[in-house]
Design an enzyme around this catalytic site. Structure first.
Site, PDB file in Angstrom:
ATOM      1  N   HIS A  31       0.833  -1.203   0.000  1.00 40.33           N
ATOM      2  CA  HIS A  31       0.000   0.000   0.000  1.00 40.33           C
ATOM      3  C   HIS A  31       0.867   1.252   0.000  1.00 40.33           C
ATOM      4  O   HIS A  31       1.274   1.730   1.070  1.00 40.33           O
ATOM      5  CB  HIS A  31      -0.900  -0.001   1.236  1.00 40.33           C
ATOM      6  CG  HIS A  31      -1.754  -1.224   1.383  1.00 40.33           C
ATOM      7  ND1 HIS A  31      -1.245  -2.443   1.780  1.00 40.33           N
ATOM      8  CD2 HIS A  31      -3.088  -1.429   1.168  1.00 40.33           C
ATOM      9  CE1 HIS A  31      -2.237  -3.337   1.798  1.00 40.33           C
ATOM     10  NE2 HIS A  31      -3.356  -2.754   1.432  1.00 40.33           N
ATOM     11  N   HIS A 268      -4.101   3.190  -3.413  1.00 33.06           N
ATOM     12  CA  HIS A 268      -4.263   2.659  -2.060  1.00 33.06           C
ATOM     13  C   HIS A 268      -3.498   1.368  -1.828  1.00 33.06           C
ATOM     14  O   HIS A 268      -2.677   1.279  -0.923  1.00 33.06           O
ATOM     15  CB  HIS A 268      -5.746   2.453  -1.743  1.00 33.06           C
ATOM     16  CG  HIS A 268      -5.972   1.583  -0.550  1.00 33.06           C
ATOM     17  ND1 HIS A 268      -5.895   2.065   0.737  1.00 33.06           N
ATOM     18  CD2 HIS A 268      -6.211   0.255  -0.424  1.00 33.06           C
ATOM     19  CE1 HIS A 268      -6.100   1.081   1.592  1.00 33.06           C
ATOM     20  NE2 HIS A 268      -6.296  -0.032   0.905  1.00 33.06           N
ATOM     21  N   GLU A 416     -18.146  -3.426  23.961  1.00 33.09           N
ATOM     22  CA  GLU A 416     -17.301  -4.607  24.149  1.00 33.09           C
ATOM     23  C   GLU A 416     -16.060  -4.591  23.253  1.00 33.09           C
ATOM     24  O   GLU A 416     -14.955  -4.896  23.701  1.00 33.09           O
ATOM     25  CB  GLU A 416     -18.110  -5.891  23.869  1.00 33.09           C
ATOM     26  CG  GLU A 416     -19.283  -6.126  24.816  1.00 33.09           C
ATOM     27  CD  GLU A 416     -20.502  -5.319  24.444  1.00 33.09           C
ATOM     28  OE1 GLU A 416     -20.531  -4.761  23.313  1.00 33.09           O
ATOM     29  OE2 GLU A 416     -21.433  -5.224  25.262  1.00 33.09           O
ATOM     30  N   HIS A 479     -28.707 -14.779  24.378  1.00 27.36           N
ATOM     31  CA  HIS A 479     -27.715 -14.565  25.431  1.00 27.36           C
ATOM     32  C   HIS A 479     -27.018 -15.841  25.860  1.00 27.36           C
ATOM     33  O   HIS A 479     -26.005 -15.778  26.573  1.00 27.36           O
ATOM     34  CB  HIS A 479     -28.386 -13.931  26.667  1.00 27.36           C
ATOM     35  CG  HIS A 479     -28.661 -12.463  26.510  1.00 27.36           C
ATOM     36  ND1 HIS A 479     -29.451 -11.941  25.523  1.00 27.36           N
ATOM     37  CD2 HIS A 479     -28.216 -11.398  27.219  1.00 27.36           C
ATOM     38  CE1 HIS A 479     -29.485 -10.623  25.629  1.00 27.36           C
ATOM     39  NE2 HIS A 479     -28.743 -10.260  26.645  1.00 27.36           N
TER      40      HIS A 479
END
Lengths: 677, 677
Positions: A31, A268, A416, A479
């Site tokens: 890149h 890129h 999280e 869950h």
């Protein structure tokens, strides 16, 4: 536009560009665009602001730099080479993206000490940076004394559009703003291009204003290609803001200098190609051979060596005086920096007998955390808004908040993934913190990329994951973990520990803490995931801390060769115990093996493993309230693995366990089937 | 404050509150706080704005409602009961959170047709809502004709602080703003409380302003507890904004009405307890027995039945006239709504012989997508900023953008998790779209929670995951999948397909498309993950579409019982083919099995499975450039699984494959070892 003579700065900046261009070209892979566009900001930052010692990447009080846009790795490698890092030679640059080189495609901390953290997956690096800035704030508040600023450094991150689109970065940056992390400075390589093309295709939010809504200080440098002074002023202004993290939007051109490919997605992620490399050389007036750095530029860059040596020397003098006046804190700094654990630290881990009241292993975990926190000041952590459920609160510590950074309980919020990535920063900061974080086991799905990076980068993070099976009950299938323990076991170099009771939870912590300090004890630092129950479990006869440190061990046995081996983990081990009683009363010779951690077991020598699970004993039944995926490894062709391979149900936990077959009766039934009765 | 007489609205609102309170109390488990606080906004929305037919939850042009804060499920169940949904009785409410009830702890779409999408894991629902709003915009642009607005409905979402902290929601909401989804209206239950306590602990960003930076229209209702008029005006104003999605911050009190627990975290996730239930009844002046709804309120609520019947009837009259004037479009609507595939659609799937040039399976995938797109207008999808790498572009479609919603190529941006959740919305919208999305296989880690929900909620999403092994080469270990295929196989009810060549890629699409329409064809809709190569692979003799539809099949065989079975998947199947040649030339009887999909194989009858992998033939070698985790299932105690259980390396792909043992020689060596030579 060819320039007749280039200024020294232009020479230095183009040195970065062409090392990147040439390395990518040689590898025919990589890149080039980001290094070409971000070279000016990187020059200003590394040459004029960053305080580091190229000859000592581990200097305690260095500024940390993270390339969150990790695909731009040649930018980082060029900087490490130019500033004189020991372990990076021109030959290493020429081996970019080749087998076992020190210059892999994305920066890997374990391949090169100059790389703070492994990046590549977008959004991780900036979140790591938040963690590193938290480490600095915490240790400064905890350790600094009047006239002794032994912790005083900045965390710099270069990130791009991709990082800013990723949710993990939103999470971490929102928390960074809340915490007012004034020593975090992020430079946003704002080039409006991503793989698909212009960011107009999908990304038109006002990023700068968004960061302001998080409580960041935001500036814009309109011409990040040539306005070095503007970049300089912005970084200085960012440093002057002490109560907010800073974002500097630096408008750049991706692939700057390439006549055909600049400002397009073609700059890129692919080599420019020989023709375009030539055209770029002409455009930027660069007459040097591939990998040749003009002497003036190299000499200027290499001033970093003396500068860095001096900075570190001054710091050491300060630290020596600090140690004299504050010997205890001084010893702590050294112990932490060496990743050493104090002698006998694990004596605080509680032990139990079957007479002790059974409680949930998440509760045992809470007790362990608090006991360990007393003897290991380096332990720091929290939960993603589940403190009471995860049992992660530290009784002797307030919350880590703005102005209260000396505390070590972190309120991550419902974030999280950001939490995991932040913990990787806390772990890999290098100062010696041991971070823990927590949520429900099912939500490891939200943060899996960060957990994997913990393993890949050897970050000693302790993941406390509670509510580990259908036994959690009424919250239901969204869950209730099913495949989570199995799928985490599949991640290489991660310890997945599912303790059966109080002793085993203590054992889990012994393993996890030692693994977090791994380099000193076993040559490899590892993260650990602890899978813990919501519900109470009895303390089992024969369970031990020691047993957990071997991964699997014999809980109880009959005399002579067993007819049958029952293998249990976590809350199901008790079922094995009871089933064994019943089967033995019927004359069977039964061995009960508790297997809290596959990975640790596999590290034991063959003799030990054979002693626990002898090959000749083929009649085996395993039971774990989770997927049977992978259990064939331990039960073999003739065994049966009891588990659950479908989604759970919303009902009280005991009902779920019974309906899905996690009963003594079922273990006995399967055992008899295996025995051919 | 007890009120002598309650207005009809208060009765209706308190009906919601007390159904929730009583159900949670009876279950001694659940989340009363959100239903109590959000009841007023839910009343205004459902009673005055939402266009739906309680007796026909599948009405094509209904408004969709999603409870992103899924833990507040009793709010939704109360609404479904009160408005008269057929399948939800008072008895069902009393069975809240009990085994096999229709009222599980978090809303599950497969347990109750009134539930649009399964929610619970935070942030998913609002992202699903973005997808549903995209579906509406797309189908309106595609199908509506002058004077025939057959697609014209709103998507309403109630979300909370947790959802707003989650990165997945940031990703989706940023995209929603970019796309200008004017028919998406989100009500933010802004109660400043989460599990840990006050949002001041971790979440102090300016949410409203953040949404403005995404391009949303934002309003605030200061008193969401009692200002029904304010809520009403805000929703009306939001509807009037047609070029931006709308966020209405509704300030509420969690657990409103509970004297001790209101506005505290104790109202969030536990039953109030008998005393507090009593105190709440007194405070709100509610004299009714548990589960008793006052007649006035119920009659008012149930006006939704006649209202809904009338709305649907009017729509059907419109649709009948539409069908007359636009028979083709009319048939398309019906076919899609019935989730039917047109006869012979799969004839467009290309087939190959070994003489056809080998290309990467990601390239084959691109060809399949384009072929299928021609015959299935319901196919819609895109990539997370990897369009050229994932080969996902549709040649005959422009980009789905603001003002160009009729197009079906979606630019998701670098937002994998948001992309997955949005696709769940596109799939479960109910209008019959088949969504696909794509990124690198390694980044399934970023979106695993959404993939799992696809499986749990039976959302027919096709996950196109390219760059599936170390063969991707130089990008290195952060990008090279190792455990990903294994860990995805562990997710129940998800097809994981790894095709070996062109025929098998076509077969993968046949399986995936049929699975997306599963209810009609096999009783269960399933998502699929396709693991595709970066690198070219040859077309194999004997490969077939048909074989993939059986999950595993014999690619080639020797006469009689095999001495040995070689099992390959994806790019490694060719190694089995070559190794078999060599071993056969040495006189061995070798069967080559291609095993593109474990899950489909396990669905075949025992006879077929035995015919492919006969139990008696124990000498087996499998090879897959990924984790060996779980392969013991198919190679057994006597077999060997060739794989890679460590992290990869940055080097050219061919070098990686060779260094890590993915060679014909290694297969031959392992085969001989298994044969005991």
């Amino acid at each position: 536009m060819a320039v007749a003579t280039q200024s020294l700065e232009e020479l230095c900046i183009n040195s970065i560009r062409f090392l990147a261009i040439d390395a990518v070209e040689k590898a025919k892979s990589g890149h080039p665009g980001l290094p070409m566009g971000a070279a000016p900001m990187a020059f200003v930052l590394w040459d004029r602001f960053m305080r580091f010692n190229p000859k000592n990447p581990a200097w305690f009080n260095r500024d940390r730099f993270l390339l969150s846009a990790g695909h731009g790795s040649m930018l980082l490698y060029a900087l490490l080479y130019l500033t004189g890092y020991e372990d990076l030679t021109l030959e290493d640059l020429k081996q970019f993206r080749q087998w076992e080189s020190k210059t892999p495609g994305h920066p890997e901390n374990f391949m090169n000490p100059g790389v703070e953290i492994t990046t590549g997956p977008l959004g991780q690096g900036i979140a790591n940076g938040v963690g590193i800035a938290m480490a600095e704030a915490h240790l400064a508040a905890k350790l600094n004394k009047p006239d002794f600023p032994i912790v005083d450094h900045y965390t710099y991150v270069i990130l791009g559009d991709g990082c800013n689109m990723e949710g993990v970065s939103s999470e971490a940056c929102s928390l960074a703003g809340h915490l007012g992390l004034g020593k975090l400075i992020a430079l946003y390589d704002d080039n409006h291009i991503s793989i698909d093309g212009s960011t107009d295709l999908a990304f038109t939010e006002d990023v700068g204003k968004r960061f302001e809504t998080y409580g960041w200080h935001v500036q814009v440098v309109e011409d990040g290609n040539t306005d070095l002074d503007g970049i300089h002023k912005a970084i200085a202004a960012a440093q002057a803001i002490t109560d907010k993290p800073s974002l500097i939007k630096v408008r750049t051109t991706i692939g700057y200098g390439s006549p055909k490919k600049a400002n397009t997605r073609h700059a890129h992620g692919e080599a420019l190609g020989a023709d375009e490399v030539k055209a770029t050389r002409e455009y930027l007036g660069w007459n040097h051979e591939p990998f040749e750095v003009p002497e003036d530029a190299l000499n200027h860059w290499r001033q970093a060596i003396d500068r860095g040596a001096k900075l570190e020397q001054e710091w050491h003098q300060l630290f020596e005086r600090y140690k004299e006046q504050y010997p205890e804190e001084g010893r702590l700094v050294e112990r932490m920096h060496e990743a050493e654990l104090p002698e006998g630290w694990d004596a605080v881990l509680p032990t139990y007998t079957p007479e002790d009241k059974g409680i949930a292993t998440r509760a045992h975990s809470g007790n362990c955390l608090n006991a360990i926190a007393e003897v290991l000041p380096e332990l720091i952590g929290g939960s993603a808004d589940l403190a009471p459920s995860n049992n992660t609160l530290l009784k002797t510590s307030g919350d880590f908040q703005k102005g209260q950074y000396e505390n070590r309980y972190i309120r991550f919020g419902v974030r999280e993934h950001g939490m995991g990535a932040i913990c990787n920063g806390l772990a890999l900061d290098g100062s010696g913190l041991i971070p823990y974080c927590a949520t429900f086991l099912v939500f490891t799905d939200y943060m899996r990329a960060a957990i994997r990076l913990s393993a890949l980068s050897e970050a000693g993070v302790i993941y406390i994951m509670t509510h580990d099976s259908i036994a959690l009950g009424e919250d239901g299938p969204t869950h209730q973990p099913i495949e989570h323990v199995a799928s985490l076991r599949a991640i290489p170099e991660l310890y997945v520990i599912r303790p059966a009771d109080g002793n085993e939870t203590s054992g889990a912590y012994k393993v996890a803490i030692k693994a977090a300090r791994g380099k000193r004890y076993s040559n490899k630092t590892r993260p650990s995931v602890l899978a813990l129950t919501r519900q109470a479990v009895p303390n089992l006869a024969g369970s031990s801390i020691e047993g957990v440190t071997k991964g699997a061990y014999i809980l109880s046995d009959s005399d002579g060769t067993p007819d049958l081996i029952l293998i249990g983990t976590g809350s199901e081990t008790q079922l094995c115990v009871k089933a064994a009683e019943q089967l033995r009363s019927e004359g069977k010779k039964v061995r009960v093996v508790s297997m809290p951690c596959w990975e640790v077991f596999e590290e034991q020598d063959a003799e030990y493993r054979e002693s626990v699970l002898p090959k000749a004993v083929k009649k085996r039944v395993s039971i774990e309230a989770g997927s049977t995926f992978g259990w064939c490894r331990y039960v073999g062709d003739e065994g049966i693995a009891i588990g659950i391979d479908q989604y759970g149900s919303s009902a009280p936990g005991g009902v779920c366990m019974e309906k899905f077959g996690f009963t003594v009766d079922n273990v006995v039934t399967k055992a008899k089937a295996v025995l051919g009765e």
